[in-house]
Design a protein around this motif. Structure first.
Motif, PDB file in Angstrom:
ATOM      1  N   LEU A  32      -8.852   1.497  -4.043  1.00 17.25           N
ATOM      2  CA  LEU A  32      -8.346   2.376  -5.096  1.00 17.25           C
ATOM      3  C   LEU A  32      -7.228   3.242  -4.522  1.00 17.25           C
ATOM      4  N   TRP A  33      -6.029   2.698  -4.508  1.00 22.78           N
ATOM      5  CA  TRP A  33      -4.876   3.409  -3.967  1.00 22.78           C
ATOM      6  C   TRP A  33      -4.035   3.981  -5.099  1.00 22.78           C
ATOM      7  N   ARG A  34      -3.469   5.141  -4.843  1.00 23.12           N
ATOM      8  CA  ARG A  34      -2.634   5.821  -5.833  1.00 23.12           C
ATOM      9  C   ARG A  34      -1.477   4.915  -6.264  1.00 23.12           C
ATOM     10  N   ASN A  35      -1.220   4.917  -7.556  1.00 26.62           N
ATOM     11  CA  ASN A  35      -0.119   4.148  -8.177  1.00 26.62           C
ATOM     12  C   ASN A  35      -0.285   2.647  -8.042  1.00 26.62           C
ATOM     13  N   GLU A  36      -1.503   2.180  -7.776  1.00 23.39           N
ATOM     14  CA  GLU A  36      -1.778   0.741  -7.687  1.00 23.39           C
ATOM     15  C   GLU A  36      -2.973   0.413  -8.572  1.00 23.39           C
ATOM     16  N   GLU A  37      -3.023  -0.815  -9.050  1.00 19.39           N
ATOM     17  CA  GLU A  37      -4.183  -1.274  -9.814  1.00 19.39           C
ATOM     18  C   GLU A  37      -5.392  -1.377  -8.886  1.00 19.39           C
ATOM     19  N   GLY A  48      -9.230   5.401   0.487  1.00 20.77           N
ATOM     20  CA  GLY A  48      -9.050   4.737  -0.792  1.00 20.77           C
ATOM     21  C   GLY A  48     -10.006   3.591  -1.042  1.00 20.77           C
ATOM     22  N   SER A 104     -15.420  10.691   1.333  1.00 21.80           N
ATOM     23  CA  SER A 104     -14.956  11.711   0.397  1.00 21.80           C
ATOM     24  C   SER A 104     -16.024  12.052  -0.641  1.00 21.80           C
ATOM     25  N   TYR A 152     -11.647   8.643   2.003  1.00 21.07           N
ATOM     26  CA  TYR A 152     -10.290   9.149   1.879  1.00 21.07           C
ATOM     27  C   TYR A 152      -9.251   8.058   2.145  1.00 21.07           C
TER      28      TYR A 152
END
Length: 76
Positions: free
Chosen positions: A67-72, A37, A19, A35
């Motif tokens: 680096l996933w959405r809604n996760e630390e 994450g 990405s 992409y």
């Protein structure tokens, strides 16, 4: 950074579609985001590679982050 020398370095598998990429001003470190994450930090001047990496390039991944959405963020 001389892109012709980077292209001659070989291949390195990061596991997903790229990405974005950024390289340090001195050309020694490369950050590759996917992409999927993942964020990979790669030493371009290591001259060696991990026995666990997939590819032909003599570069060394120094760290990896998930680096996933809604996760630390998680260092792998």
């Amino acid at each position: 950074l001389n892109f012709s020398s980077v292209c001659d370095m070989g291949a390195y598998f990061v596991g997903s579609t790229i990405s974005g990429m950024a390289v340090t001003a001195n050309g020694e470190q490369l950050a590759v985001g996917t992409y999927g994450g993942m964020l990979h930090f790669i030493n371009l001047n290591s001259g060696c590679r991990s026995e666990y990496s997939i590819g032909t390039a003599n570069i060394l991944e120094t760290s990896r982050w998930i680096l996933w959405r809604n996760e630390e963020p998680l260092r792998w």
